[in-house]
Scaffold this active site. Structure first.
Site, PDB file in Angstrom:
ATOM      1  N   GLU A 139       0.886  -1.168   0.000  1.00  0.00           N
ATOM      2  CA  GLU A 139       0.000   0.000   0.000  1.00  0.00           C
ATOM      3  C   GLU A 139       0.915   1.206   0.000  1.00  0.00           C
ATOM      4  O   GLU A 139       1.571   1.509   0.995  1.00  0.00           O
ATOM      5  CB  GLU A 139      -0.912  -0.036   1.233  1.00  0.00           C
ATOM      6  CG  GLU A 139      -1.933   1.064   1.282  1.00  0.00           C
ATOM      7  CD  GLU A 139      -1.440   2.246   2.083  1.00  0.00           C
ATOM      8  OE1 GLU A 139      -1.087   3.272   1.444  1.00  0.00           O
ATOM      9  OE2 GLU A 139      -1.380   2.152   3.308  1.00  0.00           O
ATOM     10  N   CYS A 158      -1.109   8.828   3.304  1.00  0.00           N
ATOM     11  CA  CYS A 158      -0.980   8.198   1.992  1.00  0.00           C
ATOM     12  C   CYS A 158      -2.207   8.467   1.134  1.00  0.00           C
ATOM     13  O   CYS A 158      -2.164   8.313  -0.082  1.00  0.00           O
ATOM     14  CB  CYS A 158      -0.739   6.705   2.142  1.00  0.00           C
ATOM     15  SG  CYS A 158      -2.016   5.861   3.107  1.00  0.00           S
TER      16      CYS A 158
END
Length: 682
Positions: free
Chosen positions: A256, A295
């Site tokens: 990720e 993120c």
């Protein structure tokens, strides 16, 4: 004296020699040091495999779910301790809430997924079984079982607790011992959380180990039964993905990665609409929450060219009101970057972005509020503007992982889609629109490039969790630059840590393996009605074949009167004759009710409540004059280890129901879910 952080390896805390100094993001003072001792990763893996794995598999899915719920409670009880440590990372209280209570909330969510959706035992049957022969003596299905390996979790610096727990929860639930390695810069907060976890005594020994510092030769020692998950930069993910040992042993690798997420303002959302204001709020929030160190933060704000000036001016004014400084000071809305190294990195990347974009606001040195903050890692909220985004590569390739976003104008929706795709894959994209047809047109196109799609309008705003908030029940991940992996997503994440296998054999053998009745398997028929048995005494495959009932004209009339269902197929003989059935048919729900009348044992007994039907299908029509018969079979038992208010234990039983006509043809098929009492305590 500064605390020397310790790793938790092999059931003991390791580390006394001071190593790398970790400093407060607020004032630059020492918070802790990493330890200098080298970790024996052979010992760590041996402990996970020989102690952690057997201990985990002594528990079943339901028991591990209960442990997650208890662990969430412990962390919530000690959250103020964690908030105090979190302040050194530069986080405001609101930032810390995402990390700390968001982490414990994720544990609770996975406890719920496990309790509600997983069986007792350590095997998941991914049914239904499929006949592979004409007479159903040979069938096939799929099962999921614990992999028998170790999960290695490598986490980023921005969420030291949530990052640990959002990976730990599904892997623990799946029966995999974990070795967690947080980013060193903020590992003092992760270590504080792990100490609370270890002290609680809730987890079986070996279930969780903590690595402070580097991973050494850990990845070299993994096998094909193990799993690696990574959160961090796309560059680091790319390097880890091709690690020779991971490639050689086909070790599953889930990444990720930080990505250039975008938000798109649709053309109909002018400055006089509530959606315009929602867009401004969303971009500003994503720039300032966690000082933009998410993120999922919005890095590219894509707006109609005709509204560019209005968006730029409104965002500039909003960001000018953001007070930056020590979160302990009243009125501060944005804290520091996590470290001075991060500060230098963001400044360098902003300089690169400015070669192809102009500065709208920020970029210059910020004067933070609070004592000693001149030595902190503060960076001003910075908004850039790229006038020609289709001709500028840098804004689609360079990410400043801080309070930085770039405005990009588009001339039509096709160009907006092209700009969104230039990010080469992201974790999330937001579309702000008032027009459902715009959403229907754009979202399918965007879905190819983004892991999660957030549609924002005035209707959703009151309950929207926001662009940058991954949720336990939805996928967190994305294609391309975002890493190509998946995290969260409810049971999807748990299944990532389980091994799927196809199983073939007779229905009787499949039932024995899966612990779940498979149609065609041998049945257990006794003189005792299955509804008269307590949970412990009830056997999988225990079955009742009922007496028969013939459907008459009065049944349709009476059921129509009770239900109010006067659909023509039940009452209009002429219209029914012209239908594919050629005659009137019984109500489907009458068939269900009639079946219940055939198999229910009416007197009080262990069956406490019916709380649902699954997999209901009306297979064939039932006509007036047809004779119905039902078969009730104990299909599945789930012990959730719960008691009612009176201390009476209970479990969940799923019953397979087959309703057939006088020709032996299946007319209805479904599962009934019931609560069944356990035997009274001695």
């Amino acid at each position: 004296m500064t605390t020397c952080l310790q790793s938790y390896i092999g059931g003991r805390w390791l580390g006394q020699q001071r190593g790398t100094t970790l400093r407060s993001a607020i004032n630059g003072r020492e918070v802790a040091t990493a330890h200098a001792e080298t970790i024996d990763f052979g010992e760590a893996l041996h402990h996970a495999r020989t102690v952690g794995l057997p201990n985990l598999l002594k528990l079943d899915f339901q028991q591990r779910a209960s442990a997650l719920r208890a662990l969430a409670k412990v962390l919530n009880e000690h959250k103020e301790l964690l908030y105090a440590v979190s302040a050194h990372t530069g986080a405001t209280r609101a930032d810390g809430w995402i990390d700390i209570e968001g982490g414990s909330g994720t544990l609770s969510a996975y406890a719920g997924f496990g309790a509600n959706e997983l069986p007792s035992g350590n095997l998941v049957h991914e049914g239904p079984a499929m006949p592979l022969g004409k007479t159903n003596r040979f069938a096939g299905s799929h099962i999921l079982v614990p992999r028998g390996g170790v999960a290695v979790h490598i986490n980023a610096f921005n969420f030291p607790i949530w990052g640990l727990l959002e990976k730990f929860a599904p892997s623990f639930l799946a029966g995999m011992p974990c070795i967690a390695k947080p980013a060193t810069a903020t590992s003092y907060l992760t270590e504080a959380a792990v100490r609370l976890i270890v002290q609680s005594g809730i987890l079986p020994e070996g279930a969780l180990q903590l690595v402070i510092g580097g991973t050494g030769d850990l990845l070299d020692r993994l096998t094909g039964q193990d799993v690696v998950t990574f959160t961090g930069s796309a560059d680091t993910a790319a390097k880890l993905r091709v690690h020779p040992n991971l490639v050689r042993n086909s070790v599953p690798f889930n990444a990720e990665a930080d990505s250039l997420n975008c938000a798109i303002l649709a053309p109909e959302c002018g400055p006089d609409t509530p959606e315009f204001e929602l867009f401004i709020k969303e971009v500003a929030r994503e720039m300032t929450v966690k000082a933009g160190q998410k993120c999922t933060a919005i890095r590219r704000a894509i707006v109609p060219r005709g509204q560019l000036d209005a968006v730029a001016a409104t965002l500039r004014a909003r960001l000018a009101k953001v007070v930056v400084g020590d979160p302990a000071v009243d009125g501060v809305r944005m804290g520091a970057l996590a470290s001075h190294a991060q500060l230098a990195d963001v400044a360098e990347r902003v300089a690169l972005l400015r070669q192809g974009a102009e500065l709208v606001c920020g970029g210059e040195a910020v004067v933070p509020v609070g004592e000693g903050t001149e030595h902190g890692a503060f960076f001003a909220p910075t908004l850039l503007l790229c006038q020609r985004p289709m001709d500028t590569d840098a804004v689609h390739n360079i990410e400043a992982f801080g309070p930085v976003s770039t405005l990009m104008p588009y001339d039509d929706l096709d160009e907006a889609m092209a700009l969104a795709a230039r990010g080469k894959g992201s974790l999330v994209a937001t579309l702000v629109t008032r027009d459902a047809q715009v959403a229907a047109r754009l979202i399918p196109q965007m879905a190819a490039w983004h892991g999660r799609l957030h549609i924002l309008d005035a209707e959703a705003a009151a309950e929207s969790t926001g662009h940058g908030s991954p949720l336990p029940m939805l996928q967190h991940g994305g294609p391309g630059r975002a890493g190509g992996g998946e995290e969260l997503g409810g049971l999807r994440a748990v299944k990532h840590y389980l091994q799927r296998a196809a199983v073939q054999g007779s229905p009787t053998m499949l039932a024995a393996v899966t612990g779940e009745h498979v149609r065609g398997a041998r049945l257990i028929e006794t003189e005792v009605h299955p509804f008269r048995r307590h949970f412990e005494d009830l056997q999988i495959g225990e079955s009742l074949l009922t007496h028969r009932r013939t459907v008459g004209e009065a049944d349709l009339i009476n059921f129509g009167g009770i239900s109010g269902d006067y659909f023509y197929m039940h009452f209009d003989a002429e219209a029914a004759q012209a239908s594919p059935f050629g005659q009137r048919i019984a109500h489907g729900y009458f068939v269900l009710s009639a079946a219940a009348g055939l198999f229910v044992s009416p007197a009080p007994g262990p069956v406490l409540a019916n709380y649902g039907l699954d997999t209901l299908r009306f297979v064939k029509p039932v006509f007036i004059g047809d004779t119905l018969q039902a078969r009730l079979t104990c299909k599945r038992k789930i012990d959730r280890h719960k008691k009612d208010a009176n201390g009476q234990g209970q479990g969940v039983v799923a019953w397979d129901v087959e309703v057939s006509n006088q020709r032996g043809e299946l007319v209805a098929s479904y599962d009934i879910l019931t609560l069944v009492a356990k035997l009274p305590a001695a």
